[in-house]
Enzyme design. Structure first.
Site, PDB file in Angstrom:
ATOM      1  N   LYS A   7       3.217   3.521  -8.431  1.00  0.00           N
ATOM      2  CA  LYS A   7       2.683   4.892  -8.452  1.00  0.00           C
ATOM      3  C   LYS A   7       3.819   5.801  -8.923  1.00  0.00           C
ATOM      4  CE  LYS A   7      -0.441   4.315  -4.452  1.00  0.00           C
ATOM      5  NZ  LYS A   7      -0.618   4.669  -3.013  1.00  0.00           N
ATOM      6  N   ASP A  50       5.433   2.539  -3.935  1.00  0.00           N
ATOM      7  CA  ASP A  50       4.842   3.852  -3.689  1.00  0.00           C
ATOM      8  C   ASP A  50       5.999   4.858  -3.621  1.00  0.00           C
ATOM      9  OD1 ASP A  50       3.176   5.900  -2.833  1.00  0.00           O
ATOM     10  OD2 ASP A  50       2.800   5.060  -0.866  1.00  0.00           O
TER      11      ASP A  50
END
Ligand code: IMP
Ligand code: MG
Length: 184
Positions: free
Chosen positions: A139, A111
Site C-alpha cells: 500500500k 502497510d
C-alpha cells in the site's frame, strides 16, 4: 469449477473482488522468474512471515528453480482490527542459523512498513550475507518507512483493507483464492 464470488460477507463487513486468482498466479510466475534470474548462482533462504504469507510463499517457491531453503517466522501486528496497532508480537522465531546466508523475506502485505522494518532490524543482527524483501501486496499511500530491502512487489493496491489469499479479517478469509477489498 471455481466461481469468483462477486460480493462477500465476512463477520460484520462486506467485500468485493480486487485481484482475481488468475492475476495472482500470473504475477507470481513473473516475480519467481525475476528471483530465479537475480539469485541464479545463490542458494537463498526464503523466510515466510506467518500467518499471512502461507499461500503466497507456497505458490512462489514452486516456481523457484535455484536451490533454496524455506522456513518461517511468526509475527502479529493487527490483532483483529482494520489498521495496524503498531505493536508487534513475536510468536515464533527462526530455527536455523542465517549467518552468511542470502535471505528473501516473504510478506503478504506491507502497510505502514512497521512489521517488516522490525523484522529486518532483528535479522541484520544475525549477520546474513543479504536481506531482500518480496511482498505480495504494497500500500504505497500507507508506508511510513523507506525499506531499501524491498525489491519485489506483486501488486500495489490502494490504501484500503483487503482479505483473501492469506490475508484475514478476524482470522477469516485467508482461504480465499482471490483478493477482496472492503466495501464502504
Ligand atoms: P504493517 O506493519 O503496518 O506494514 O502491517 C503489516 C501487517 O499487517 C501485514 O503483514 C498484515 O498481516 C497486516 N495487514 C496490513 N494491511 C492489511 C489488510 O489490508 N488486510 C489484512 N491484513 C493487513
Ligand atoms: Mg503479515
Amino acid at each position: 469449477m471455481y466461481v469468483y464470488i462477486m460480493k462477500l460477507q465476512i463477520a460484520d463487513l462486506e467485500f468485493e473482488p480486487l485481484i482475481s486468482p488468475e492475476e495472482i498466479q500470473q504475477r507470481i510466475l513473473e516475480v519467481a522468474q525475476q528471483i530465479n534470474a537475480d539469485f541464479e548462482d545463490k542458494e537463498p533462504v526464503f523466510i515466510g512471515v506467518l500467518n499471512g504469507s502461507f499461500l503466497f510463499i507456497a505458490d512462489l517457491v514452486k516456481e523457484i528453480v535455484v536451490p533454496c531453503e524455506v522456513t518461517f517466522v511468526k509475527l502479529a501486528s493487527y490483532f483483529g482490527g482494520l489498521s495496524s496497532t503498531r505493536q508487534i508480537r513475536d510468536d515464533f522465531d527462526l530455527t536455523i542459523d542465517i549467518n552468511g546466508r542470502d535471505i528473501i523475506l516473504i510478506e503478504d502485505i506491507i502497510d505502514s512498513g512497521n512489521t517488516i522494518k522490525y523484522l529486518i532490524e532483528k535479522l541484520i543482527m544475525r549477520n546474513p550475507a543479504s536481506i531482500t524483501v518480496c511482498s505480495l501486496l504494497l500500500k504505497p499511500d500507507a508506508i511510513e518507512h523507506s525499506i531499501e530491502e524491498l525489491r519485489y512487489v506483486a501488486f500495489q493496491i490502494p490504501n484500503e483493507f483487503v482479505v483473501g489469499y492469506g490475508l484475514d479479517y478476524r482470522e477469516l478469509g485467508r482461504n480465499l483464492k482471490g483478493i477482496y477489498r472492503k466495501i464502504g
